[in-house]
Design an enzyme around this catalytic site. Structure first.
Site: not given
Length: 251
Positions: A18, A54, A84, A209
């Site tokens: 992320h 993020r 994502h 996830h």
């Protein structure tokens, strides 16, 4: 499952990154320090997806991942596709077309009841965009994510930091021009699943996830960070089932 007389190959499964390049670099250093040199040098490294959003450095994360085959030529690297990553690929035109020949606009109906409050992307090219790309590049009307207890970062996917890592404003169609071609190829080539024969007769299932660390028998969910700034990225090493984190102090 096959039985081998030689020592089993080391398999490293890395949880969701992320966009946090410092966490990824820290985790990688800890893996290299904690594992035997030959085991690390020849390991199969499986990244479990969700490389973007993020965190602030998606572009640097993808550069890091793309450089691994050159830096560690004896390793094998597998990059799974997270939700994502699929949405990012959809927005920049890197998503492979549906095998049945249907248009991406056929995916809109499933989420159409979310369109207004998620503020789906309606800029140039939206007519032929997969629904997740439109959700990813949209501007969500709600400012607070009650599930995470944090403000949304631009869209339902928290995609604003990804746009900014490439030097463009959130929701800008210019992102498709700003993302290097090698990054688009990376997104295009991500795989949904990887199967590997290990020594033994039981099937181990590993995924990311879910924003949690969960180990129950042969089921492993390795997403300790969940995209939170204050939580570490984790990896699980097989066959030892050793857990290594980005926050570990290497010996």
């Amino acid at each position: 499952m096959s039985v081998s007389s030689s020592p089993p190959r080391t398999v490293i499964c890395v949880g969701d990154v992320h966009g946090y390049i410092t966490k990824l670099e820290g985790l990688w250093s800890n893996l290299e320090a904690e594992l035997p040199a030959d085991a690390f040098a020849t390991a199969l490294v499986i990244f479990l997806g969700d490389y973007n959003d993020r965190g602030p450095h998606t572009r640097r994360v993808l550069d890091f991942l793309l450089a691994l085959p050159t830096r560690y030529p004896a390793q094998r690297h597998v990059f799974l596709c997270g939700n994502h990553d699929l949405a990012f690929a959809a927005f920049v035109g890197a998503l492979p077309p549906p095998p049945d020949g249907s248009p991406f606009s056929a995916t809109w109906d499933e989420y159409i009841h979310n369109e207004e409050h998620e503020g789906w992307f309606r800029g140039p090219g939206y007519e032929g965009m997969h629904v997740q790309g439109r959700r990813w590049g949209g501007v969500i009307k709600e400012r607070w994510n009650p599930k995470k207890g944090l403000p949304y970062k631009g869209s339902i996917y928290d995609a604003q930091p990804t746009f900014e890592s490439y030097g463009v404003a959130h929701g800008s169609p210019d992102l498709a021009k700003a993302v290097p071609e090698e990054h688009k190829r990376f997104l295009h080539d991500l795989v949904w699943i990887h199967e590997e024969d290990l020594t033994g007769k039981q099937t181990i299932i590993v995924s990311g996830h879910h924003g949690k660390l969960h180990i129950d028998g042969l089921r492993f969910i390795i997403d300790e960070g969940g995209g939170y700034e204050d939580k570490p990225i984790a990896a699980i090493v097989f066959p030892s089932k050793t857990l290594i984190r980005s926050t570990d102090v290497a010996h």
